[in-house]
Design a protein around this motif. Sequence first.
Motif, PDB file in Angstrom:
ATOM      1  N   ASN A  30       0.809  -1.215   0.000  1.00 23.56           N
ATOM      2  CA  ASN A  30       0.000   0.000   0.000  1.00 23.56           C
ATOM      3  C   ASN A  30       0.852   1.280   0.000  1.00 23.56           C
ATOM      4  O   ASN A  30       0.342   2.362   0.242  1.00 23.56           O
ATOM      5  CB  ASN A  30      -0.990  -0.008   1.167  1.00 23.56           C
ATOM      6  N   ARG A  53      -0.858  -1.938 -11.527  1.00 22.21           N
ATOM      7  CA  ARG A  53      -0.158  -2.181 -10.256  1.00 22.21           C
ATOM      8  C   ARG A  53      -0.058  -0.889  -9.460  1.00 22.21           C
ATOM      9  O   ARG A  53      -0.231  -0.873  -8.244  1.00 22.21           O
ATOM     10  CB  ARG A  53       1.230  -2.767 -10.518  1.00 22.21           C
ATOM     11  N   GLU A  55      -2.140   1.602  -9.587  1.00 23.32           N
ATOM     12  CA  GLU A  55      -3.478   1.875  -9.063  1.00 23.32           C
ATOM     13  C   GLU A  55      -3.797   0.962  -7.876  1.00 23.32           C
ATOM     14  O   GLU A  55      -4.409   1.395  -6.894  1.00 23.32           O
ATOM     15  CB  GLU A  55      -4.528   1.685 -10.163  1.00 23.32           C
ATOM     16  N   GLU A  56      -3.349  -0.273  -7.926  1.00 25.28           N
ATOM     17  CA  GLU A  56      -3.570  -1.218  -6.819  1.00 25.28           C
ATOM     18  C   GLU A  56      -2.878  -0.736  -5.542  1.00 25.28           C
ATOM     19  O   GLU A  56      -3.461  -0.774  -4.455  1.00 25.28           O
ATOM     20  CB  GLU A  56      -3.036  -2.588  -7.234  1.00 25.28           C
ATOM     21  N   ARG A  59      -4.726   2.420  -4.278  1.00 27.32           N
ATOM     22  CA  ARG A  59      -5.990   2.041  -3.636  1.00 27.32           C
ATOM     23  C   ARG A  59      -5.725   1.431  -2.256  1.00 27.32           C
ATOM     24  O   ARG A  59      -6.403   1.739  -1.285  1.00 27.32           O
ATOM     25  CB  ARG A  59      -6.764   1.076  -4.530  1.00 27.32           C
ATOM     26  N   GLY A  60      -4.711   0.585  -2.174  1.00 24.92           N
ATOM     27  CA  GLY A  60      -4.347  -0.009  -0.889  1.00 24.92           C
ATOM     28  C   GLY A  60      -3.935   1.037   0.130  1.00 24.92           C
ATOM     29  O   GLY A  60      -4.273   0.943   1.309  1.00 24.92           O
TER      30      GLY A  60
END
Length: 93
Positions: A30, A53, A55-56, A59-60
């Motif tokens: 994150n 990745r 964006e992941e 978001r985390g």
Amino acid sequence: RFLETPAVGKVMISERPPIVIHKNFESPKNAVFFDQFDQIIPWVDGLLQMPARMEEIARGGREHIRAHHTTARRADYFLGEIDKAPFETSNPD
């Protein structure tokens, strides 16, 4: 801006903090932490090539902020720590 960057949904890329932070971020789940400055460019280049990745991780980071670092969550933590502290009472008599 340790908390502000993930709070607005962006990837935080930061030097690994030298202090203990309660409920700190986890790299690269994150946030992205680096230990040496020469690690920044490979991270940035890699994330730019993998927008999903990036964006992941962003978001985390935002979810982590909401779960652990809002004003209310931090106040709860500090009040809990105060409750655990052994206070001595003195008797003036």
